[in-house]
Structure formats: structure tokens, C-alpha cells
Motif scaffolding. Sequence first.
Motif, mmCIF file in Angstrom:
data_model
loop_
_atom_site.group_PDB
_atom_site.id
_atom_site.type_symbol
_atom_site.label_atom_id
_atom_site.label_comp_id
_atom_site.label_asym_id
_atom_site.label_seq_id
_atom_site.Cartn_x
_atom_site.Cartn_y
_atom_site.Cartn_z
ATOM 1 N N ALA A 73 0.844 -1.205 0.000
ATOM 2 C CA ALA A 73 0.000 0.000 0.000
ATOM 3 C C ALA A 73 0.874 1.248 0.000
ATOM 4 C CB ALA A 73 -0.938 0.002 1.203
ATOM 5 N N GLY A 74 1.965 1.220 0.732
ATOM 6 C CA GLY A 74 2.906 2.336 0.733
ATOM 7 C C GLY A 74 3.569 2.513 -0.621
ATOM 8 N N LEU A 75 3.961 1.403 -1.245
ATOM 9 C CA LEU A 75 4.530 1.480 -2.590
ATOM 10 C C LEU A 75 3.516 2.055 -3.578
ATOM 11 C CD1 LEU A 75 6.586 -1.806 -3.110
ATOM 12 C CD2 LEU A 75 7.443 0.532 -2.986
ATOM 13 N N GLY A 76 2.260 1.664 -3.407
ATOM 14 C CA GLY A 76 1.205 2.199 -4.267
ATOM 15 C C GLY A 76 1.076 3.705 -4.132
ATOM 16 N N ALA A 77 1.181 4.211 -2.900
ATOM 17 C CA ALA A 77 1.101 5.659 -2.665
ATOM 18 C C ALA A 77 2.273 6.377 -3.332
ATOM 19 C CB ALA A 77 1.076 5.951 -1.164
ATOM 20 N N LEU A 78 3.464 5.772 -3.263
ATOM 21 C CA LEU A 78 4.639 6.371 -3.895
ATOM 22 C C LEU A 78 4.498 6.364 -5.418
ATOM 23 C CD1 LEU A 78 7.534 4.868 -1.727
ATOM 24 C CD2 LEU A 78 6.340 7.052 -1.439
ATOM 25 N N CYS A 79 3.982 5.263 -5.975
ATOM 26 C CA CYS A 79 3.775 5.173 -7.429
ATOM 27 C C CYS A 79 2.758 6.210 -7.896
ATOM 28 C CB CYS A 79 3.314 3.772 -7.821
ATOM 29 S SG CYS A 79 4.602 2.528 -7.728
ATOM 30 N N ARG A 80 1.679 6.348 -7.137
ATOM 31 C CA ARG A 80 0.660 7.334 -7.502
ATOM 32 C C ARG A 80 1.258 8.747 -7.517
ATOM 33 N NH1 ARG A 80 -4.802 8.759 -7.526
ATOM 34 N NH2 ARG A 80 -5.252 10.727 -6.462
ATOM 35 N N ALA A 81 2.034 9.086 -6.492
ATOM 36 C CA ALA A 81 2.647 10.413 -6.419
ATOM 37 C C ALA A 81 3.614 10.625 -7.583
ATOM 38 C CB ALA A 81 3.366 10.590 -5.086
ATOM 39 N N ARG A 82 4.394 9.604 -7.916
ATOM 40 C CA ARG A 82 5.317 9.702 -9.046
ATOM 41 C C ARG A 82 4.554 9.952 -10.336
ATOM 42 N NH1 ARG A 82 6.207 6.642 -13.209
ATOM 43 N NH2 ARG A 82 8.194 6.717 -14.276
ATOM 44 N N ASN A 83 3.499 9.199 -10.565
ATOM 45 C CA ASN A 83 2.712 9.351 -11.792
ATOM 46 C C ASN A 83 2.072 10.733 -11.879
ATOM 47 O OD1 ASN A 83 3.433 6.755 -12.467
ATOM 48 N ND2 ASN A 83 1.511 5.849 -11.789
ATOM 49 N N ARG A 84 1.574 11.235 -10.755
ATOM 50 C CA ARG A 84 0.959 12.573 -10.737
ATOM 51 C C ARG A 84 2.010 13.648 -11.016
ATOM 52 N NH1 ARG A 84 -3.839 13.967 -8.372
ATOM 53 N NH2 ARG A 84 -2.845 15.701 -7.292
ATOM 54 N N ALA A 85 3.183 13.506 -10.405
ATOM 55 C CA ALA A 85 4.249 14.495 -10.633
ATOM 56 C C ALA A 85 4.671 14.504 -12.100
ATOM 57 C CB ALA A 85 5.442 14.199 -9.727
ATOM 58 N N LEU A 86 4.880 13.337 -12.679
ATOM 59 C CA LEU A 86 5.304 13.257 -14.080
ATOM 60 C C LEU A 86 4.227 13.781 -15.018
ATOM 61 C CD1 LEU A 86 7.136 9.806 -14.188
ATOM 62 C CD2 LEU A 86 8.148 12.090 -14.122
ATOM 63 N N ALA A 87 2.960 13.490 -14.717
ATOM 64 C CA ALA A 87 1.854 13.955 -15.563
ATOM 65 C C ALA A 87 1.760 15.482 -15.588
ATOM 66 C CB ALA A 87 0.535 13.357 -15.085
ATOM 67 N N ARG A 88 2.282 16.138 -14.546
ATOM 68 C CA ARG A 88 2.240 17.596 -14.462
ATOM 69 C C ARG A 88 3.584 18.220 -14.832
ATOM 70 N NH1 ARG A 88 -1.346 15.224 -11.501
ATOM 71 N NH2 ARG A 88 -3.345 16.162 -11.017
ATOM 72 N N GLY A 89 4.453 17.435 -15.453
ATOM 73 C CA GLY A 89 5.742 17.950 -15.898
ATOM 74 C C GLY A 89 6.763 18.096 -14.796
ATOM 75 N N GLY A 90 6.564 17.411 -13.671
ATOM 76 C CA GLY A 90 7.473 17.521 -12.536
ATOM 77 C C GLY A 90 8.266 16.251 -12.319
ATOM 78 N N ARG A 91 8.760 16.113 -11.111
ATOM 79 C CA ARG A 91 9.528 14.917 -10.766
ATOM 80 C C ARG A 91 9.293 14.557 -9.311
ATOM 81 N NH1 ARG A 91 15.177 15.100 -8.418
ATOM 82 N NH2 ARG A 91 15.102 16.989 -7.182
ATOM 83 N N LEU A 92 9.574 13.307 -9.010
ATOM 84 C CA LEU A 92 9.544 12.815 -7.645
ATOM 85 C C LEU A 92 10.809 11.997 -7.446
ATOM 86 C CD1 LEU A 92 6.868 11.620 -5.379
ATOM 87 C CD2 LEU A 92 8.621 9.961 -5.901
ATOM 88 N N CYS A 93 11.545 12.321 -6.409
ATOM 89 C CA CYS A 93 12.797 11.632 -6.095
ATOM 90 C C CYS A 93 12.669 11.009 -4.708
ATOM 91 C CB CYS A 93 13.946 12.635 -6.120
ATOM 92 S SG CYS A 93 15.539 11.949 -5.635
ATOM 93 N N LEU A 94 13.142 9.781 -4.576
ATOM 94 C CA LEU A 94 13.168 9.106 -3.277
ATOM 95 C C LEU A 94 14.584 9.136 -2.737
ATOM 96 C CD1 LEU A 94 11.098 5.889 -4.146
ATOM 97 C CD2 LEU A 94 10.253 8.101 -3.302
ATOM 98 N N VAL A 95 14.717 9.429 -1.446
ATOM 99 C CA VAL A 95 16.017 9.402 -0.786
ATOM 100 C C VAL A 95 15.990 8.280 0.234
ATOM 101 C CG1 VAL A 95 17.673 10.652 0.649
ATOM 102 C CG2 VAL A 95 16.364 11.875 -1.108
ATOM 103 N N THR A 96 16.869 7.303 0.025
ATOM 104 C CA THR A 96 16.942 6.169 0.947
ATOM 105 C C THR A 96 18.338 5.581 0.920
ATOM 106 O OG1 THR A 96 15.971 4.036 1.578
ATOM 107 C CG2 THR A 96 16.131 4.498 -0.775
#
Length: 128
Positions: A73-96
Motif C-alpha cells: 500500500a505504501g509502494l502504491g502511494a509512492l507510485c501514484r505520487a510519481r505518476n501525478r508528478a510526471l503527468a504535471r511535468g514535474g519529478r519525484l525523487c526518493l532518498v533512501t
Amino acid sequence: MPENHELPGSALLAGPVAVPAREDGPGPTVLTLRGEIDLLTAPALSERLDALTARPRPDLVLDLRPTEFIDCAGLGALCRARNRALARGGRLCLVTDSARFLRMLRLTGLWGVFEVRSRLPGPARRAG
């Protein structure tokens, strides 16, 4: 000096998390996630990430280093955020720096899908 705004897993359930991010200043918006991102906390996290990815060209960095556990479920939330960011011309970066999380990305076929770094980029502003 950037404000340090962290969301512990318990806070995801206990209080409002859809506070608008600060949009002033240069650099990405950084959100530090603590505790567990699981079936119980993922809906509130998704709401928060939806707010942060709603504007055009969001530049979002999720600091997962203090995160203890992430389930599907957490991975799903991260995937959704990534897809939304890319769809709006942005980016999402994970730091781990978690070998366990990186292994999970490989096993789920998500390796190479996310931009992953071991350190925070600078300069950055904290979500507030």
C-alpha cells in the motif's frame, strides 16, 4: 534556514496532513517520512502527496531514510505520487540508504522507475 517538517507514521493517522507546502524559495520540496507506511497510513500519505503534486511542475523529494517499513500500500502511494508528478511535468525523487527498500524495488520491478538517491539534494525547502 529550511523548516524541517516530518510526518511520523502515527501522525499520519492522528492529525491533518494535507497542509499546503511552502512554495517560496528555490529547490525541491522535501517531505521526510518516518515510521511505517502501510495499509493504515497510506491513505493519509496519499492525500498529502496529492496536495503536493497538484500544482504544475512539482519538484518533490521524499526522504525515506527514517522510514522503518513500507508495504505494498505504501509502494502504491509512492507510485501514484510519481505518476501525478510526471503527468504535471514535474519529478519525484526518493532518498533512501536502505538496502532492504532498494531490494524491494528490484523485486517488484520498480527499480529504475523511481529516481533514487542516497542523500538529499540541495538546496531544498521542507514541506510545511
